[in-house]
Design an enzyme around this catalytic site. Structure first.
Site, mmCIF file in Angstrom:
data_model
loop_
_atom_site.group_PDB
_atom_site.id
_atom_site.type_symbol
_atom_site.label_atom_id
_atom_site.label_comp_id
_atom_site.label_asym_id
_atom_site.label_seq_id
_atom_site.Cartn_x
_atom_site.Cartn_y
_atom_site.Cartn_z
ATOM 1 N N GLU A 12 -1.031 -3.583 -7.480
ATOM 2 C CA GLU A 12 0.065 -3.917 -6.574
ATOM 3 C C GLU A 12 1.281 -3.083 -6.922
ATOM 4 O O GLU A 12 2.058 -2.696 -6.053
ATOM 5 C CB GLU A 12 0.367 -5.423 -6.708
ATOM 6 C CG GLU A 12 1.105 -6.017 -5.538
ATOM 7 C CD GLU A 12 2.484 -6.462 -5.910
ATOM 8 O OE1 GLU A 12 3.252 -5.637 -6.448
ATOM 9 O OE2 GLU A 12 2.813 -7.614 -5.644
ATOM 10 N N SER A 48 3.309 -9.349 -10.347
ATOM 11 C CA SER A 48 1.837 -9.237 -10.273
ATOM 12 C C SER A 48 1.434 -7.774 -10.413
ATOM 13 O O SER A 48 1.932 -6.924 -9.677
ATOM 14 C CB SER A 48 1.321 -9.736 -8.921
ATOM 15 O OG SER A 48 1.709 -11.061 -8.702
ATOM 16 N N ARG A 87 0.995 -7.452 1.520
ATOM 17 C CA ARG A 87 1.465 -6.455 0.549
ATOM 18 C C ARG A 87 1.336 -5.010 1.041
ATOM 19 O O ARG A 87 1.136 -4.084 0.240
ATOM 20 C CB ARG A 87 0.718 -6.576 -0.788
ATOM 21 C CG ARG A 87 1.006 -7.850 -1.574
ATOM 22 C CD ARG A 87 2.439 -7.873 -2.073
ATOM 23 N NE ARG A 87 2.677 -8.938 -3.027
ATOM 24 C CZ ARG A 87 3.021 -10.194 -2.699
ATOM 25 N NH1 ARG A 87 3.194 -10.535 -1.431
ATOM 26 N NH2 ARG A 87 3.227 -11.100 -3.638
HETATM 27 P P1 FAD Z 1 11.036 -0.147 -6.518
HETATM 28 O O1 FAD Z 1 10.086 -0.547 -7.571
HETATM 29 O O2 FAD Z 1 12.234 0.631 -6.937
HETATM 30 O O3 FAD Z 1 10.247 0.667 -5.399
HETATM 31 C C1 FAD Z 1 9.096 0.124 -4.814
HETATM 32 C C2 FAD Z 1 8.597 1.085 -3.733
HETATM 33 O O4 FAD Z 1 9.571 1.198 -2.707
HETATM 34 C C3 FAD Z 1 8.399 2.508 -4.243
HETATM 35 O O5 FAD Z 1 7.324 3.060 -3.535
HETATM 36 C C4 FAD Z 1 9.691 3.231 -3.881
HETATM 37 O O6 FAD Z 1 9.523 4.617 -3.719
HETATM 38 C C5 FAD Z 1 10.018 2.568 -2.559
HETATM 39 N N1 FAD Z 1 11.450 2.467 -2.218
HETATM 40 C C6 FAD Z 1 12.395 1.718 -2.845
HETATM 41 N N2 FAD Z 1 13.564 1.792 -2.177
HETATM 42 C C7 FAD Z 1 13.350 2.626 -1.125
HETATM 43 C C8 FAD Z 1 14.164 3.117 -0.044
HETATM 44 N N3 FAD Z 1 15.451 2.780 0.098
HETATM 45 N N4 FAD Z 1 13.589 3.947 0.855
HETATM 46 C C9 FAD Z 1 12.287 4.309 0.756
HETATM 47 N N5 FAD Z 1 11.480 3.891 -0.227
HETATM 48 C C10 FAD Z 1 11.999 3.057 -1.157
HETATM 49 N N6 FAD Z 1 6.968 -9.045 -5.008
HETATM 50 C C11 FAD Z 1 6.605 -9.898 -4.051
HETATM 51 O O7 FAD Z 1 6.260 -9.482 -2.932
HETATM 52 N N7 FAD Z 1 6.581 -11.245 -4.270
HETATM 53 C C12 FAD Z 1 6.937 -11.787 -5.443
HETATM 54 O O8 FAD Z 1 6.916 -12.996 -5.604
HETATM 55 C C13 FAD Z 1 7.353 -10.901 -6.488
HETATM 56 N N8 FAD Z 1 7.708 -11.392 -7.693
HETATM 57 C C14 FAD Z 1 8.088 -10.530 -8.677
HETATM 58 C C15 FAD Z 1 8.482 -11.067 -9.910
HETATM 59 C C16 FAD Z 1 8.881 -10.237 -10.939
HETATM 60 C C17 FAD Z 1 9.294 -10.841 -12.262
HETATM 61 C C18 FAD Z 1 8.909 -8.828 -10.734
HETATM 62 C C19 FAD Z 1 9.384 -7.920 -11.840
HETATM 63 C C20 FAD Z 1 8.532 -8.288 -9.519
HETATM 64 C C21 FAD Z 1 8.102 -9.137 -8.487
HETATM 65 N N9 FAD Z 1 7.699 -8.641 -7.229
HETATM 66 C C22 FAD Z 1 7.348 -9.507 -6.229
HETATM 67 C C23 FAD Z 1 7.664 -7.188 -6.976
HETATM 68 C C24 FAD Z 1 9.040 -6.600 -6.567
HETATM 69 O O9 FAD Z 1 10.042 -7.545 -6.775
HETATM 70 C C25 FAD Z 1 9.042 -6.168 -5.100
HETATM 71 O O10 FAD Z 1 8.016 -5.238 -4.845
HETATM 72 C C26 FAD Z 1 10.378 -5.519 -4.694
HETATM 73 O O11 FAD Z 1 10.428 -5.403 -3.298
HETATM 74 C C27 FAD Z 1 10.600 -4.162 -5.345
HETATM 75 O O12 FAD Z 1 11.917 -3.756 -5.097
HETATM 76 P P2 FAD Z 1 12.559 -2.550 -5.919
HETATM 77 O O13 FAD Z 1 13.850 -2.177 -5.292
HETATM 78 O O14 FAD Z 1 12.624 -2.889 -7.351
HETATM 79 O O15 FAD Z 1 11.463 -1.428 -5.655
HETATM 80 N N1 EPU Z 2 -4.263 -18.802 -11.573
HETATM 81 C C1 EPU Z 2 -5.124 -18.756 -12.656
HETATM 82 N N2 EPU Z 2 -4.614 -18.333 -13.859
HETATM 83 C C2 EPU Z 2 -3.324 -17.970 -14.011
HETATM 84 C C3 EPU Z 2 -2.451 -18.037 -12.914
HETATM 85 C C4 EPU Z 2 -2.962 -18.455 -11.692
HETATM 86 O O1 EPU Z 2 -6.297 -19.089 -12.568
HETATM 87 O O2 EPU Z 2 -2.954 -17.564 -15.129
HETATM 88 C C5 EPU Z 2 -4.823 -19.182 -10.263
HETATM 89 C C6 EPU Z 2 -4.663 -20.659 -9.935
HETATM 90 O O3 EPU Z 2 -5.819 -21.049 -9.238
HETATM 91 C C7 EPU Z 2 -3.449 -20.662 -9.005
HETATM 92 C C8 EPU Z 2 -3.652 -19.355 -8.245
HETATM 93 O O4 EPU Z 2 -4.181 -18.459 -9.239
HETATM 94 O O5 EPU Z 2 -3.462 -21.762 -8.142
HETATM 95 C C9 EPU Z 2 -2.382 -18.767 -7.627
HETATM 96 O O6 EPU Z 2 -1.395 -18.586 -8.644
HETATM 97 P P1 EPU Z 2 0.141 -18.371 -8.263
HETATM 98 O O7 EPU Z 2 0.603 -19.440 -7.357
HETATM 99 O O8 EPU Z 2 0.885 -18.204 -9.547
HETATM 100 O O9 EPU Z 2 0.166 -17.050 -7.419
HETATM 101 P P2 EPU Z 2 -0.560 -15.637 -7.528
HETATM 102 O O10 EPU Z 2 -1.634 -15.572 -6.510
HETATM 103 O O11 EPU Z 2 -0.950 -15.311 -8.915
HETATM 104 C C10 EPU Z 2 0.978 -14.569 -5.720
HETATM 105 C C11 EPU Z 2 1.813 -13.346 -5.575
HETATM 106 C C12 EPU Z 2 3.129 -13.528 -6.313
HETATM 107 C C13 EPU Z 2 3.869 -14.685 -5.680
HETATM 108 C C14 EPU Z 2 3.014 -15.939 -5.828
HETATM 109 C C15 EPU Z 2 3.611 -17.141 -5.121
HETATM 110 C C16 EPU Z 2 0.311 -11.490 -5.261
HETATM 111 C C17 EPU Z 2 -0.308 -10.284 -5.855
HETATM 112 N N3 EPU Z 2 1.109 -12.188 -6.064
HETATM 113 O O12 EPU Z 2 0.649 -14.679 -7.104
HETATM 114 O O13 EPU Z 2 3.902 -12.345 -6.133
HETATM 115 O O14 EPU Z 2 5.121 -14.896 -6.310
HETATM 116 O O15 EPU Z 2 1.713 -15.700 -5.232
HETATM 117 O O16 EPU Z 2 3.485 -16.981 -3.745
HETATM 118 O O17 EPU Z 2 0.082 -11.788 -4.090
HETATM 119 C C18 EPU Z 2 4.365 -10.210 -7.079
HETATM 120 O O18 EPU Z 2 3.951 -9.718 -6.019
HETATM 121 O O19 EPU Z 2 4.803 -9.497 -8.008
HETATM 122 C C19 EPU Z 2 4.340 -11.655 -7.254
HETATM 123 C C20 EPU Z 2 4.750 -12.255 -8.374
#
Ligand code: FAD
Ligand code: EPU
Length: 336
Positions: free
Chosen positions: A324, A228, A160
């Site tokens: 995050e 997250s 991250r």
């Molecule tokens: P923004 O929120 O618009 O910006 C994020 C950062 O990037 C800011 O610092 C911004 O200034 C900068 N930025 C954006 N575009 C540019 C550019 N062109 N040039 C320079 N800086 C820029 N993340 C994960 O890693 N794994 C996941 O599984 C995951 N699941 C998600 C699920 C949900 C439901 C949601 C809402 C979010 C999740 N995220 C996850 C977080 C998010 O999807 C990522 O961080 C994504 O990359 C953000 O993209 P954005 O364009 O919306 O960024």
């Molecule tokens: N768990 C709990 N309670 C909950 C949910 C999860 O105890 O309510 C525990 C369980 O032990 C489970 C573990 O957490 O096995 C991991 O949960 P999960 O697989 O849902 O993943 P996470 O660690 O909560 C991370 C990323 C997610 C990504 C998933 C899958 C971060 C901060 N988050 O979540 O990314 O989608 O793994 O790889 O690393 C995001 O960055 O926005 C995001 C959604």
């Protein structure tokens, strides 16, 4: 730019009510210097799709919204080389690749946001991080007013994080990302729910990931959230062993020989926050790591809940959670 105010609620997935004084859409990478010349010495924030950004209150600055589109595919004998405009939607790119049998991105399906933001926090899910595929990133440096390219190693990717959150933070506009995707595809099925898949195709993995995500994560179009809220903390084995004495079932994933990653959701759930609400802001009942806005939440309430979680986790587990998401206050980033 004009003399209006702009609502940011539709521009970030958490959807808190907030306004910006200026909103500047930029779309010609080669002419960025000219496009940004009006900017002068103002406070600004570069915004993709706002799925990792939360505007807590009215923002007293300019929102810069890049609009760099396009996908260019080249091939070598062993790699697909994809140069993609920073403002393309990430999940659409995953679909675009799947339709052309370019496999590799399937574990990262359904992550909201833009391609340009993907390297910034090194998006990751289900056992894969985007650093695995990044060849180089092109950006415009607002300090030196020049176009640059940075290779994968220099991006300093970690969990991250990347150089774009450190040395280059907030001073560059990413214009495109070039991916090198090996033609020799290998499935990655070592994460949780994917373990049961036997000899899966990329499509099988894609379907499973989409399915699991739909069950666990709230849809931002229905309930405001930014995925997250906190990072999963990485702690020393020594501290982990000590914690195990009081919490024998504490889960962990090995990071290297000396440290482990702890699921923050588990820590938060143990302390009773899952499903709890302060006003319109809640801790999601299916995923404790996701904070939500039911549409009536405020920035104040969000800070209150996030700080309560952070304080309780520190006090009970001696672990300092780090957010995050990016929290933006009236003058810029806010620290929890
Ligand atoms: P923004 O929120 O618009 O910006 C994020 C950062 O990037 C800011 O610092 C911004 O200034 C900068 N930025 C954006 N575009 C540019 C550019 N062109 N040039 C320079 N800086 C820029 N993340 C994960 O890693 N794994 C996941 O599984 C995951 N699941 C998600 C699920 C949900 C439901 C949601 C809402 C979010 C999740 N995220 C996850 C977080 C998010 O999807 C990522 O961080 C994504 O990359 C953000 O993209 P954005 O364009 O919306 O960024
Ligand atoms: N768990 C709990 N309670 C909950 C949910 C999860 O105890 O309510 C525990 C369980 O032990 C489970 C573990 O957490 O096995 C991991 O949960 P999960 O697989 O849902 O993943 P996470 O660690 O909560 C991370 C990323 C997610 C990504 C998933 C899958 C971060 C901060 N988050 O979540 O990314 O989608 O793994 O790889 O690393 C995001 O960055 O926005 C995001 C959604």
């Amino acid at each position: 730019m004009g003399l209006c105010v702009y609502s940011l609620a539709p521009h970030h997935s958490f959807g808190l009510p907030s306004l910006a004084s200026e909103f500047l859409s930029i779309n010609i990478p080669v002419d960025l210097k000219a496009q940004l010349s009006e900017l002068g010495d103002v406070t600004f924030y570069i915004l993709g799709e706002g799925s990792n950004t939360i505007f807590l209150e009215n923002y007293q600055g300019t929102i810069i919204k890049p609009a760099f589109m396009g996908i260019d595919l080249k091939q070598t004998e062993t790699y697909f080389l994809l140069k993609v405009g920073a403002s393309e939607n990430w999940h659409n790119l995953v679909l675009w690749c799947m339709q052309r049998n370019i496999d590799g991105f399937e574990n990262l399906a359904s992550i909201p946001g833009t391609v340009g933001a993907a390297p910034i926090q090194n998006i990751g899910a289900y056992g894969v991080e985007i650093e695995k595929f990044i060849h180089h990133v092109e950006y415009y440096d607002l300090n030196t007013k020049s176009h640059n390219s940075i290779g994968s190693t220099a991006c300093e990717f970690t969990y991250r994080s990347s150089v774009f959150k450190k040395r280059l933070s907030d001073n560059i506009i990413i214009t495109s990302v070039t991916f090198a995707i090996p033609k020799d595809w290998r499935p990655v099925t070592n994460y949780g729910e994917l373990k049961g898949l036997l000899k899966p195709s990329a499509k099988d993995i894609f379907n499973k990931v989409v399915d699991v995500r739909m069950q666990k994560l709230p849809d931002p179009s229905k309930i405001g959230n930014a995925g997250s809220f906190f990072k999963n903390p990485i702690i020393a084995f020594k501290q982990y062993n000590k914690l195990q004495q009081s919490w024998p079932s504490i889960p962990s994933y090995a990071v290297d020989n000396v440290s482990v990653k702890i699921p923050a959701a588990w820590l938060i759930e143990q302390l009773g926050f899952k499903g709890k609400k302060i006003g319109g802001i809640g801790c999601h009942p299916h995923q404790a790591l996701v904070l939500t806005n039911d549409g009536s939440g405020t920035g104040e309430q969000l800070l209150q809940l996030a700080r309560a979680i952070k304080t309780a986790v520190l006090s009970e587990f001696t672990i300092e959670l780090e957010n995050e998401v990016r929290l933006i206050g009236k003058k810029g980033p806010i620290v929890l």
